[in-house]
Design an enzyme around this catalytic site. Sequence first.
Site, PDB file in Angstrom:
ATOM      1  N   CYS A 149       0.755  -1.330  -0.020  1.00 52.92           N
ATOM      2  CA  CYS A 149      -0.076   0.013   0.022  1.00 52.92           C
ATOM      3  C   CYS A 149       0.776   1.172   0.067  1.00 52.92           C
ATOM      4  O   CYS A 149       0.687   2.208  -0.802  1.00 52.92           O
ATOM      5  CB  CYS A 149      -0.997  -0.025   1.244  1.00 52.92           C
ATOM      6  SG  CYS A 149      -0.124  -0.629   2.652  1.00 52.92           S
TER       7      CYS A 149
HETATM    8  N1  LIG Z   1      -4.157  -4.742   5.087  1.00 57.28           N
HETATM    9  C1  LIG Z   1      -3.922  -3.987   4.185  1.00 57.28           C
HETATM   10  O1  LIG Z   1      -3.962  -2.704   3.887  1.00 57.28           O
HETATM   11  C2  LIG Z   1      -2.866  -4.641   3.105  1.00 57.28           C
HETATM   12  C3  LIG Z   1      -2.312  -3.670   2.051  1.00 57.28           C
HETATM   13  C4  LIG Z   1      -1.576  -4.053   1.195  1.00 57.28           C
HETATM   14  C5  LIG Z   1      -0.991  -5.464   1.156  1.00 57.28           C
HETATM   15  N2  LIG Z   1      -1.398  -6.474   2.319  1.00 57.28           N
HETATM   16  C6  LIG Z   1      -0.845  -7.786   2.302  1.00 57.28           C
HETATM   17  O2  LIG Z   1      -1.854  -8.615   2.146  1.00 57.28           O
HETATM   18  C7  LIG Z   1      -1.866  -9.964   2.941  1.00 57.28           C
HETATM   19  C8  LIG Z   1      -3.346  -9.956   3.813  1.00 57.28           C
HETATM   20  O3  LIG Z   1      -3.398  -8.775   4.832  1.00 57.28           O
HETATM   21  P1  LIG Z   1      -4.798  -8.560   5.414  1.00 57.28           P
HETATM   22  O4  LIG Z   1      -4.638  -7.162   5.830  1.00 57.28           O
HETATM   23  O5  LIG Z   1      -5.916  -9.059   4.627  1.00 57.28           O
HETATM   24  O6  LIG Z   1      -4.304  -9.566   6.566  1.00 57.28           O
HETATM   25  P2  LIG Z   1      -5.220 -10.201   7.861  1.00 57.28           P
HETATM   26  O7  LIG Z   1      -6.339  -9.474   8.066  1.00 57.28           O
HETATM   27  O8  LIG Z   1      -4.418 -10.798   9.197  1.00 57.28           O
HETATM   28  O9  LIG Z   1      -5.810 -11.723   7.192  1.00 57.28           O
HETATM   29  C9  LIG Z   1      -4.694 -12.548   6.868  1.00 57.28           C
HETATM   30  C10 LIG Z   1      -5.497 -13.950   6.731  1.00 57.28           C
HETATM   31  O10 LIG Z   1      -4.615 -15.087   6.388  1.00 57.28           O
HETATM   32  C11 LIG Z   1      -4.790 -15.948   7.117  1.00 57.28           C
HETATM   33  N3  LIG Z   1      -3.580 -16.509   7.746  1.00 57.28           N
HETATM   34  C12 LIG Z   1      -2.620 -16.291   8.658  1.00 57.28           C
HETATM   35  N4  LIG Z   1      -1.426 -16.858   8.649  1.00 57.28           N
HETATM   36  C13 LIG Z   1      -1.702 -17.712   7.957  1.00 57.28           C
HETATM   37  C14 LIG Z   1      -0.799 -19.092   7.685  1.00 57.28           C
HETATM   38  N5  LIG Z   1       0.309 -19.033   8.297  1.00 57.28           N
HETATM   39  N6  LIG Z   1      -1.215 -19.706   6.847  1.00 57.28           N
HETATM   40  C15 LIG Z   1      -2.474 -19.762   6.082  1.00 57.28           C
HETATM   41  N7  LIG Z   1      -3.443 -18.764   6.262  1.00 57.28           N
HETATM   42  C16 LIG Z   1      -2.799 -17.711   7.164  1.00 57.28           C
HETATM   43  C17 LIG Z   1      -5.898 -15.891   8.325  1.00 57.28           C
HETATM   44  O11 LIG Z   1      -6.918 -16.418   7.919  1.00 57.28           O
HETATM   45  P3  LIG Z   1      -7.368 -18.015   8.742  1.00 57.28           P
HETATM   46  O12 LIG Z   1      -6.655 -17.759   9.990  1.00 57.28           O
HETATM   47  O13 LIG Z   1      -8.672 -17.820   8.957  1.00 57.28           O
HETATM   48  O14 LIG Z   1      -6.637 -19.010   7.932  1.00 57.28           O
HETATM   49  C18 LIG Z   1      -6.025 -14.218   7.829  1.00 57.28           C
HETATM   50  O15 LIG Z   1      -7.609 -14.070   7.794  1.00 57.28           O
HETATM   51  C19 LIG Z   1      -0.595  -9.753   3.921  1.00 57.28           C
HETATM   52  O16 LIG Z   1       0.668 -10.111   3.161  1.00 57.28           O
HETATM   53  C20 LIG Z   1      -0.592  -8.078   3.857  1.00 57.28           C
HETATM   54  O17 LIG Z   1       0.746  -7.741   4.149  1.00 57.28           O
HETATM   55  C21 LIG Z   1      -2.301  -5.657   3.473  1.00 57.28           C
END
Ligand SMILES: NC(=O)c1ccc[n+]([C@@H]2O[C@H](COP(=O)([O-])OP(=O)(O)OC[C@H]3O[C@@H](n4cnc5c(N)ncnc54)[C@H](OP(=O)(O)O)[C@@H]3O)[C@@H](O)[C@H]2O)c1
Length: 343
Positions: A149
């Site tokens: 982001c």
């Molecule tokens: N938030 C932002 O603004 C943003 C912007 C750009 C990029 N990103 C990137 O996008 C990705 C997701 O971000 P997010 O904000 O959606 O994160 P999040 O809200 O923490 O969601 C991540 C999901 O991944 C699953 N998970 C966690 N650890 C895991 C593992 N070891 N193996 C398999 N599944 C796992 C979890 O679901 P379960 O536990 O239900 O499986 C969780 O719901 C990250 O890499 C982040 O850096 C985020």
Amino acid sequence: MTISAGILGATGYTGAELIRLLYAHPEVKIAYCSSRQHNGRKVSDILEFLKGTYEAVLEEFDAESITTRCDAVFSCLPHGASMGYISRIVPGVRVIDLSADFRIKDPATYSLWYAEHGYHDLLDSAVYGLSEVYREQIKSAQLVANPGCYPTSVLLPLVPLLESNLIDPYGIIVDSKSGVSGAGRGLSLKTHICEVGESFSAYKVGRAHRHIPEMEQELTRAAKKSITMDFIPHLLPITRGMLSTIYLRTTRSEKELRECLKRYYETSPFVNILSDSFPSTKDVRGTNRCIIALAKVEPTDRVVIVSVIDNLTKGASGQAVQNMNIMFGFDENAGLDSIPLFP
Ligand SMILES: NC(=O)c1ccc[n+]([C@@H]2O[C@H](COP(=O)([O-])OP(=O)(O)OC[C@H]3O[C@@H](n4cnc5c(N)ncnc54)[C@H](OP(=O)(O)O)[C@@H]3O)[C@@H](O)[C@H]2O)c1
């Protein structure tokens, strides 16, 4: 043509944003949503705002089922975890990875900032998914590394100016502010409302934030010179939104810089260059837009650029859908042509 899409990690913030966008997409059916912790339960039990709309059952990761049922897969998993899952489904299906795992081209740099990278061939083949800059390469990509982001908000204004050699590539200072959803949905004291509400703070001050090598990689490519930058991120007490203030030097006029950006983004539906005002995070809330404005600080040679995006949309899931549109030959703004949420 309608395609089937899958979402890995569908219960997190970027997964939820993808469901919101893909549910309304005219060319896409959501065919698969995965969760480790909640498989077997309805996605609307975990994301309650989906009740009455999208109520599919969450499934565990199953490579064969994913490659059989999906044309495109979005990986919304944390960095480090994402690459292992993706290695089991590429080349069976086209993937857009929202994590940092395939953004940094040099595995040694990745290991310095993250951890050992075990998939060098996939890393070589991945295309960096800054849609407006890599559109041609994205069209045929099997694996797209969706940008971070902060990098999206910083690179969209800087890449055209550096490519055109209009600004001093050295001494660029970036001061960025992010809404709390940038930290993901997991519970943590740092993102607790009592800790962030009615407060404003810098974090990872110095050369500490993991988005620095990603930005420097792309700025270096654009300038054709090795670039380092100063980057200071801040946490804003808002849910969504990101505003980057960029300080740089140039002998060129404000008009020349603005015209360069307008020309570069003439055919890009989501990047707007303002001439007479500065944008706020509300102007892009829930949209895939990036709005940029700039001013020369007369009589100095300093220029200040302000760039805003929604971190969950253009900064993550919206840009991922834009990349899917480019990969599958849909209109670039299919499913993304929206007006910001207001107030
Ligand atoms: N938030 C932002 O603004 C943003 C912007 C750009 C990029 N990103 C990137 O996008 C990705 C997701 O971000 P997010 O904000 O959606 O994160 P999040 O809200 O923490 O969601 C991540 C999901 O991944 C699953 N998970 C966690 N650890 C895991 C593992 N070891 N193996 C398999 N599944 C796992 C979890 O679901 P379960 O536990 O239900 O499986 C969780 O719901 C990250 O890499 C982040 O850096 C985020």
